[in-house]
Scaffold this motif. Structure first.
Motif, PDB file in Angstrom:
ATOM      1  N   GLU A  14      -4.309  -2.041   5.769  1.00 39.20           N
ATOM      2  CA  GLU A  14      -4.355  -0.580   5.679  1.00 39.20           C
ATOM      3  C   GLU A  14      -4.136   0.055   7.050  1.00 39.20           C
ATOM      4  N   ALA A  15      -4.735  -0.539   8.085  1.00 40.13           N
ATOM      5  CA  ALA A  15      -4.561   0.003   9.434  1.00 40.13           C
ATOM      6  C   ALA A  15      -3.099   0.009   9.852  1.00 40.13           C
ATOM      7  N   SER A  16      -2.365  -1.022   9.456  1.00 37.87           N
ATOM      8  CA  SER A  16      -0.949  -1.089   9.825  1.00 37.87           C
ATOM      9  C   SER A  16      -0.161   0.049   9.187  1.00 37.87           C
ATOM     10  N   MET A  17      -0.613   0.521   8.028  1.00 36.73           N
ATOM     11  CA  MET A  17       0.084   1.628   7.367  1.00 36.73           C
ATOM     12  C   MET A  17      -0.328   2.979   7.919  1.00 36.73           C
ATOM     13  N   VAL A  18      -1.645   3.225   7.972  1.00 42.22           N
ATOM     14  CA  VAL A  18      -2.099   4.572   8.317  1.00 42.22           C
ATOM     15  C   VAL A  18      -1.823   4.923   9.773  1.00 42.22           C
ATOM     16  N   ASN A  19      -1.536   3.925  10.587  1.00 40.98           N
ATOM     17  CA  ASN A  19      -1.215   4.190  11.984  1.00 40.98           C
ATOM     18  C   ASN A  19       0.283   4.265  12.249  1.00 40.98           C
ATOM     19  N   LEU A  20       1.083   3.670  11.375  1.00 43.23           N
ATOM     20  CA  LEU A  20       2.515   3.564  11.656  1.00 43.23           C
ATOM     21  C   LEU A  20       3.387   4.405  10.740  1.00 43.23           C
ATOM     22  N   VAL A  21       2.807   4.949   9.685  1.00 41.45           N
ATOM     23  CA  VAL A  21       3.600   5.715   8.724  1.00 41.45           C
ATOM     24  C   VAL A  21       3.055   7.135   8.619  1.00 41.45           C
ATOM     25  N   GLU A  22       3.927   8.094   8.820  1.00 39.95           N
ATOM     26  CA  GLU A  22       3.562   9.508   8.719  1.00 39.95           C
ATOM     27  C   GLU A  22       3.606   9.953   7.245  1.00 39.95           C
ATOM     28  N   PRO A  23       2.893  11.020   6.912  1.00 44.37           N
ATOM     29  CA  PRO A  23       3.009  11.574   5.560  1.00 44.37           C
ATOM     30  C   PRO A  23       4.463  11.894   5.211  1.00 44.37           C
ATOM     31  N   GLU A  24       4.841  11.532   3.993  1.00 45.28           N
ATOM     32  CA  GLU A  24       6.189  11.755   3.443  1.00 45.28           C
ATOM     33  C   GLU A  24       7.230  10.791   3.981  1.00 45.28           C
ATOM     34  N   ASP A  25       6.872   9.894   4.885  1.00 51.36           N
ATOM     35  CA  ASP A  25       7.829   8.881   5.345  1.00 51.36           C
ATOM     36  C   ASP A  25       8.211   7.956   4.198  1.00 51.36           C
ATOM     37  N   ALA A  26       9.447   7.465   4.250  1.00 46.10           N
ATOM     38  CA  ALA A  26       9.920   6.480   3.273  1.00 46.10           C
ATOM     39  C   ALA A  26       9.695   5.077   3.824  1.00 46.10           C
ATOM     40  N   ILE A  27       9.110   4.205   3.004  1.00 49.32           N
ATOM     41  CA  ILE A  27       8.851   2.822   3.415  1.00 49.32           C
ATOM     42  C   ILE A  27       9.252   1.882   2.292  1.00 49.32           C
ATOM     43  N   VAL A  28       9.435   0.616   2.655  1.00 47.30           N
ATOM     44  CA  VAL A  28       9.743  -0.432   1.680  1.00 47.30           C
ATOM     45  C   VAL A  28       8.629  -1.476   1.713  1.00 47.30           C
ATOM     46  N   ILE A  29       8.143  -1.821   0.533  1.00 43.17           N
ATOM     47  CA  ILE A  29       7.152  -2.880   0.389  1.00 43.17           C
ATOM     48  C   ILE A  29       7.799  -4.041  -0.355  1.00 43.17           C
ATOM     49  N   ILE A  30       7.771  -5.236   0.253  1.00 46.88           N
ATOM     50  CA  ILE A  30       8.245  -6.441  -0.432  1.00 46.88           C
ATOM     51  C   ILE A  30       7.069  -7.019  -1.205  1.00 46.88           C
ATOM     52  N   VAL A  31       7.209  -7.111  -2.517  1.00 48.61           N
ATOM     53  CA  VAL A  31       6.127  -7.596  -3.384  1.00 48.61           C
ATOM     54  C   VAL A  31       6.566  -8.912  -4.026  1.00 48.61           C
ATOM     55  N   SER A  32       5.899  -9.996  -3.606  1.00 45.24           N
ATOM     56  CA  SER A  32       6.232 -11.314  -4.166  1.00 45.24           C
ATOM     57  C   SER A  32       4.986 -12.029  -4.670  1.00 45.24           C
ATOM     58  N   GLY A  33       3.882 -11.287  -4.771  1.00 35.26           N
ATOM     59  CA  GLY A  33       2.633 -11.881  -5.217  1.00 35.26           C
ATOM     60  C   GLY A  33       1.503 -10.871  -5.134  1.00 35.26           C
ATOM     61  N   ALA A  34       0.282 -11.355  -5.282  1.00 34.27           N
ATOM     62  CA  ALA A  34      -0.881 -10.478  -5.356  1.00 34.27           C
ATOM     63  C   ALA A  34      -1.103  -9.682  -4.078  1.00 34.27           C
ATOM     64  N   PHE A  35      -0.754 -10.251  -2.927  1.00 34.57           N
ATOM     65  CA  PHE A  35      -1.038  -9.552  -1.678  1.00 34.57           C
ATOM     66  C   PHE A  35       0.080  -8.608  -1.269  1.00 34.57           C
ATOM     67  N   GLY A  36       1.290  -8.878  -1.707  1.00 28.30           N
ATOM     68  CA  GLY A  36       2.330  -7.867  -1.596  1.00 28.30           C
ATOM     69  C   GLY A  36       1.986  -6.682  -2.485  1.00 28.30           C
ATOM     70  N   ASP A  37       1.431  -6.987  -3.655  1.00 30.93           N
ATOM     71  CA  ASP A  37       0.993  -5.938  -4.570  1.00 30.93           C
ATOM     72  C   ASP A  37      -0.142  -5.120  -3.951  1.00 30.93           C
ATOM     73  N   ARG A  38      -0.989  -5.771  -3.151  1.00 31.23           N
ATOM     74  CA  ARG A  38      -2.052  -5.037  -2.472  1.00 31.23           C
ATOM     75  C   ARG A  38      -1.473  -4.080  -1.440  1.00 31.23           C
ATOM     76  N   PHE A  39      -0.461  -4.523  -0.707  1.00 28.86           N
ATOM     77  CA  PHE A  39       0.231  -3.624   0.222  1.00 28.86           C
ATOM     78  C   PHE A  39       0.737  -2.387  -0.528  1.00 28.86           C
ATOM     79  N   ARG A  40       1.321  -2.627  -1.707  1.00 30.75           N
ATOM     80  CA  ARG A  40       1.842  -1.513  -2.509  1.00 30.75           C
ATOM     81  C   ARG A  40       0.706  -0.578  -2.928  1.00 30.75           C
ATOM     82  N   SER A  41      -0.405  -1.149  -3.350  1.00 30.54           N
ATOM     83  CA  SER A  41      -1.543  -0.332  -3.790  1.00 30.54           C
ATOM     84  C   SER A  41      -2.085   0.524  -2.649  1.00 30.54           C
TER      85      SER A  41
END
Length: 380
Positions: free
Chosen positions: A67-94
């Motif tokens: 979560e820290a990697s996201m909230v510090n590096l991504v601004e509101p409304e920024d476009a990002i890509v999440i690679i989901v290949s399992g439960a923990f990629g899915d957690r990144f998405r969540s």
């Protein structure tokens, strides 16, 4: 009494020297003793992350580092890509969907590695992607993605697009070079290859990511990574740290240095090769192809009844604990961890137990087959 053997992909066994260090006695976290401890840790931990920069230490679980990697590096409304290949990629998405981001998901079939050409086409079809998030090792499937090639691909899309990597089940068990791999941010937790109890998380950032974090307007407090890096300038922490875990971490880093970091990585690869060879000799189907096989966790398939029997018998008769599948892989796979304070002899132990269990369950003769295959793989 037979000692238990913990072979899950986290938490993992703790070396006795580390347990001893954690019980040495409390020190003040605003004392010179703690300052010296943090200085020691910072001078040694960078090698495992493959960076020349300081590594922030959070008192929290690995998920907090994601979560820290996201909230510090991504601004509101920024476009990002999440690679989901399992439960923990899915957690990144969540995590991403909790915040006001424009989230694009690239789905990889669970158990398969990333198709670089297909992902390149996907990424090039998007505009203004500010960051790409991926696992190094997807713990739930035992897949390792081609991180170096993926990093180059991301930077080929745009040098300004950050490449953020979840290394929770990889850091300490496989080699990273953040600069060569084009990784801007690499995170992990304490309870896997770093041989500690759960409770601390780590965030490594290069200068580009640090600058992005310093300008991010998204509200955050405990997870404001700037506070952690600012405190590190004085070998301190912004909030009360898990002192005993950091005392243990210093001992972990000493053990890695004593063995030699490259030797540690070689040991993890050897355990992977032994286990995969042994499982194949037991007529168990591996979930992941050799090219994408993790050096820290291995997954194998069978029918649900046999998998349940294996897991139960390992625990009840042999004192060995392994892990099942997660989400839609539950009941379809079992996972054996081989990271941190685990050694080739542990792979022989679990394979010998599997020989006995399957010989009895299948009414077949497997004795010696897995052990021979594993030894051949090790001495190859």
């Amino acid at each position: 009494m037979q000692p238990n053997l913990l072979l899950t992909p986290g938490p993992t066994p703790i070396p006795p020297q580390v347990t001893h260090a954690m019980s040495a006695g409390m020190i003040g976290h605003r004392s010179s003793d703690f300052t010296s401890l943090m200085e020691n840790v910072q001078s040694n931990i960078r090698t495992l992350f493959g960076t020349d920069h300081s590594v922030a230490i959070l008192t929290s679980s690995g998920t907090s580092a994601l979560e820290a990697s996201m909230v510090n590096l991504v601004e509101p409304e920024d476009a990002i890509v999440i690679i989901v290949s399992g439960a923990f990629g899915d957690r990144f998405r969540s995590i991403a969907k909790t915040y006001p981001y424009e989230v694009h998901t690239y789905e990889v079939p669970w158990g398969e590695g990333l198709d670089l050409e297909d992902f390149k086409t996907f990424l090039n079809g998007k505009q203004n992607i500010r960051a790409v998030f991926s696992q190094a090792c997807e713990t739930s499937t035992a897949v390792v993605h081609p991180i170096n090639a993926l990093g180059q691909l991301v930077k080929g899309y745009s040098p300004d697009t950050l490449f953020v990597v979840d290394g929770v089940s990889a850091v300490g068990g496989m080699k990273f070079d953040m600069k060569a791999d084009a990784i801007d941010c690499l995170v992990t937790g304490s309870q896997k290859a770093l041989m500690l109890p759960p409770g601390i998380a780590f965030v490594a950032m290069n200068d580009t990511a640090r600058e992005r974090a310093s300008k991010n307007t998204l509200s955050r407090f405990y997870l404001d990574i700037n506070k952690y890096f600012d405190a590190l300038e004085g070998n301190s922490t912004p909030f009360t740290p898990a002192v005993s875990l950091i005392q243990g971490l210093a001992q972990v880093l000493s053990l890695y240095k004593e063995e030699g970091v490259e030797k540690v990585f070689e040991r993890h690869l050897a355990m992977r090769n032994m286990l995969r060879a042994g499982l194949k000799a037991l007529d168990l189907e591996l979930l992941v192809e050799d090219a994408y096989a993790s050096p820290t966790v291995t997954a194998f398939k069978s029918d649900e009844a046999e998998l349940s029997h294996i897991k139960d018998e390992l625990k009840k008769k042999h004192g060995i604990t392994i892990a099942g599948g997660q989400k839609h892989l539950k009941g379809q796979i079992l996972r054996i961890g081989h990271m941190g304070y685990m050694f080739p002899k542990d792979m022989l132990t679990v394979l010998a137990a599997l020989e006995a269990i399957l010989s009895d369950y299948r009414n077949a003769q497997y004795y010696g087959k897995a052990l021979a295959a594993a030894q051949e793989a090790y001495y190859e």
